[in-house]
Scaffold this motif. Structure first.
Motif, PDB file in Angstrom:
ATOM      1  N   ARG A  30      70.702  77.413  15.122  1.00  0.00           N
ATOM      2  CA  ARG A  30      71.667  76.672  14.308  1.00  0.00           C
ATOM      3  C   ARG A  30      72.862  76.224  15.154  1.00  0.00           C
ATOM      4  O   ARG A  30      73.351  75.096  15.026  1.00  0.00           O
ATOM      5  CB  ARG A  30      72.130  77.530  13.131  1.00  0.00           C
ATOM      6  CG  ARG A  30      71.047  77.790  12.095  1.00  0.00           C
ATOM      7  CD  ARG A  30      71.629  78.354  10.817  1.00  0.00           C
ATOM      8  NE  ARG A  30      72.265  79.660  11.034  1.00  0.00           N
ATOM      9  CZ  ARG A  30      71.651  80.817  10.922  1.00  0.00           C
ATOM     10  NH1 ARG A  30      70.356  80.861  10.625  1.00  0.00           N
ATOM     11  NH2 ARG A  30      72.305  81.951  11.097  1.00  0.00           N
TER      12      ARG A  30
ATOM     13  N   GLN B 230      72.768  62.554  11.218  1.00  0.00           N
ATOM     14  CA  GLN B 230      72.383  63.555  10.231  1.00  0.00           C
ATOM     15  C   GLN B 230      71.436  62.977   9.182  1.00  0.00           C
ATOM     16  O   GLN B 230      70.517  63.654   8.714  1.00  0.00           O
ATOM     17  CB  GLN B 230      73.636  64.126   9.571  1.00  0.00           C
ATOM     18  CG  GLN B 230      74.513  64.923  10.532  1.00  0.00           C
ATOM     19  CD  GLN B 230      75.871  65.266   9.943  1.00  0.00           C
ATOM     20  OE1 GLN B 230      76.267  64.729   8.910  1.00  0.00           O
ATOM     21  NE2 GLN B 230      76.605  66.167  10.601  1.00  0.00           N
TER      22      GLN B 230
ATOM     23  N   HIS C  89      71.811  73.281  17.377  1.00  0.00           N
ATOM     24  CA  HIS C  89      71.768  72.009  16.660  1.00  0.00           C
ATOM     25  C   HIS C  89      73.167  71.416  16.515  1.00  0.00           C
ATOM     26  O   HIS C  89      73.376  70.222  16.782  1.00  0.00           O
ATOM     27  CB  HIS C  89      71.149  72.208  15.272  1.00  0.00           C
ATOM     28  CG  HIS C  89      69.688  72.487  15.306  1.00  0.00           C
ATOM     29  ND1 HIS C  89      69.019  73.092  14.252  1.00  0.00           N
ATOM     30  CD2 HIS C  89      68.739  72.247  16.253  1.00  0.00           C
ATOM     31  CE1 HIS C  89      67.742  73.204  14.551  1.00  0.00           C
ATOM     32  NE2 HIS C  89      67.542  72.703  15.751  1.00  0.00           N
TER      33      HIS C  89
ATOM     34  N   SER D 110      67.485  62.745  10.214  1.00  0.00           N
ATOM     35  CA  SER D 110      66.603  63.905  10.107  1.00  0.00           C
ATOM     36  C   SER D 110      65.917  63.970   8.745  1.00  0.00           C
ATOM     37  O   SER D 110      64.884  64.626   8.594  1.00  0.00           O
ATOM     38  CB  SER D 110      67.389  65.190  10.359  1.00  0.00           C
ATOM     39  OG  SER D 110      68.356  65.403   9.344  1.00  0.00           O
TER      40      SER D 110
ATOM     41  N   ASP E 138      63.964  66.674  19.022  1.00  0.00           N
ATOM     42  CA  ASP E 138      63.991  68.095  18.663  1.00  0.00           C
ATOM     43  C   ASP E 138      63.490  68.239  17.231  1.00  0.00           C
ATOM     44  O   ASP E 138      64.247  68.105  16.274  1.00  0.00           O
ATOM     45  CB  ASP E 138      65.419  68.642  18.795  1.00  0.00           C
ATOM     46  CG  ASP E 138      65.491  70.135  18.516  1.00  0.00           C
ATOM     47  OD1 ASP E 138      64.427  70.764  18.317  1.00  0.00           O
ATOM     48  OD2 ASP E 138      66.615  70.679  18.485  1.00  0.00           O
TER      49      ASP E 138
ATOM     50  N   GLU F  16      64.973  70.400  14.115  1.00  0.00           N
ATOM     51  CA  GLU F  16      66.069  69.960  13.255  1.00  0.00           C
ATOM     52  C   GLU F  16      65.590  69.499  11.888  1.00  0.00           C
ATOM     53  O   GLU F  16      66.381  69.396  10.952  1.00  0.00           O
ATOM     54  CB  GLU F  16      66.837  68.813  13.912  1.00  0.00           C
ATOM     55  CG  GLU F  16      67.751  69.215  15.043  1.00  0.00           C
ATOM     56  CD  GLU F  16      68.662  68.066  15.453  1.00  0.00           C
ATOM     57  OE1 GLU F  16      69.231  67.411  14.556  1.00  0.00           O
ATOM     58  OE2 GLU F  16      68.793  67.818  16.658  1.00  0.00           O
TER      59      GLU F  16
END
Length: 286
Positions: A76, A108, A79, A111, A171, A174
């Motif tokens: 966390r 954001q 990220h 994702s 990644d 996420e």
């Protein structure tokens, strides 16, 4: 790449990807590959600890620090720190971006859109900015290896979608949605495989997805020198062979099609479709 001298012929460009399952199982040994392997069925190399390594990669992603630490708390923090540093340090040092908070919000939002056709207009309306600004910010986020886009393959497919790309993150840890996160992991491995063929062996390799206006869709298609090699459909647990795989295989003459499952211990053929667990399928890549 931004120097005045091109240095053509004096160096080769390689793209550094996150860890893959093959690397984790072989401790990074260079994979064997030859011209005779092209357009043949993939060779799988199952290992006793493939399932364990697969779960670890799916959970913590392929970046070295969170993968090696195996800590939810560390993940966390990773990220948060990575996105913060990318937007506030890396991007601002490369580009003149003033709306830093909006760019952070865009990252954001992305994702939540993994694995779906990406609409710039929808993002523009949600962020209340111009189409040009969103397009520019997406390009910048790709440039700093936050995300990448896969475009639809439309040659020889009647009524195929020709524009909207699908977006994935470098990644995949996420991505909160389990199905989208699993699909993103498969995309990351295929993306790496295609770059391997292009950068190490000089093939014109590309990664696409397939979709028609009637919403028949296959997640991935690997094309080498303009010819389809194999298609992949990612599913969490549905082992019923996808009708879309057969549809596109017939029309594009795709030699091999795979339905890759999150479920373990599966490997069988149904007609021309091979239904296989991801922990085994990914060992065939690099």
């Amino acid at each position: 790449r931004k120097k005045c001298d091109s240095l053509f012929g004096r160096y080769h460009y390689y793209c550094l990807h996150p860890f893959s399952l093959h690397e984790c199982l072989t401790e990074g040994r260079f994979p064997s590959f030859s011209d005779t392997d092209l357009f043949k069925d993939l060779t799988f190399r199952p290992a006793s600890d493939a399932g364990l390594q697969f779960e670890r990669l799916l959970t913590y992603g392929g970046f070295p620090e969170p993968y090696t630490k195996k800590s939810r708390l560390g993940l966390r923090r990773w990220h948060n720190d990575r996105l913060d540093l990318l937007v506030k340090d890396d991007i601002r040092s490369l580009e003149d971006v003033r709306e830093v908070s909006v760019l952070m919000l865009l990252a954001q939002l992305l994702s939540q859109r993994v694995g779906s056709p990406l609409s710039v207009n929808a993002l523009r309306e949600e962020l209340e900015v111009s189409h040009k600004a969103v397009s520019r910010w997406l390009t910048i986020l790709e440039m700093v290896y936050y995300c990448y886009r896969i475009y639809p393959y439309h040659r020889s497919v009647a009524r195929a979608v020709k524009k909207e790309p699908k977006l994935y993150l470098w990644d995949w840890s996420e991505v909160e949605n389990p199905g989208a996160g699993f699909e993103n992991m498969i995309a990351g491995h295929l993306h790496k495989f295609v770059d391997f063929l292009r950068h190490c062996y000089g093939y014109r390799a590309e990664l696409y997805y397939l979709r028609t206006l009637e919403k028949k869709e296959v997640d991935f298609l690997v094309v080498v020198d303009g010819k389809p090699w194999f298609a992949v459909e990612a599913k969490l647990s549905d082992d019923t062979p996808s009708k879309a795989l057969s549809y596109f295989q017939d029309r594009l003459h795709i030699p091999f099609v795979y339905q890759v499952l999150r479920t373990t211990g599966i490997d069988y053929r149904s007609n021309n479709t091979r239904v296989i667990s991801a922990e085994k399928f990914l060992t065939a890549l690099i």
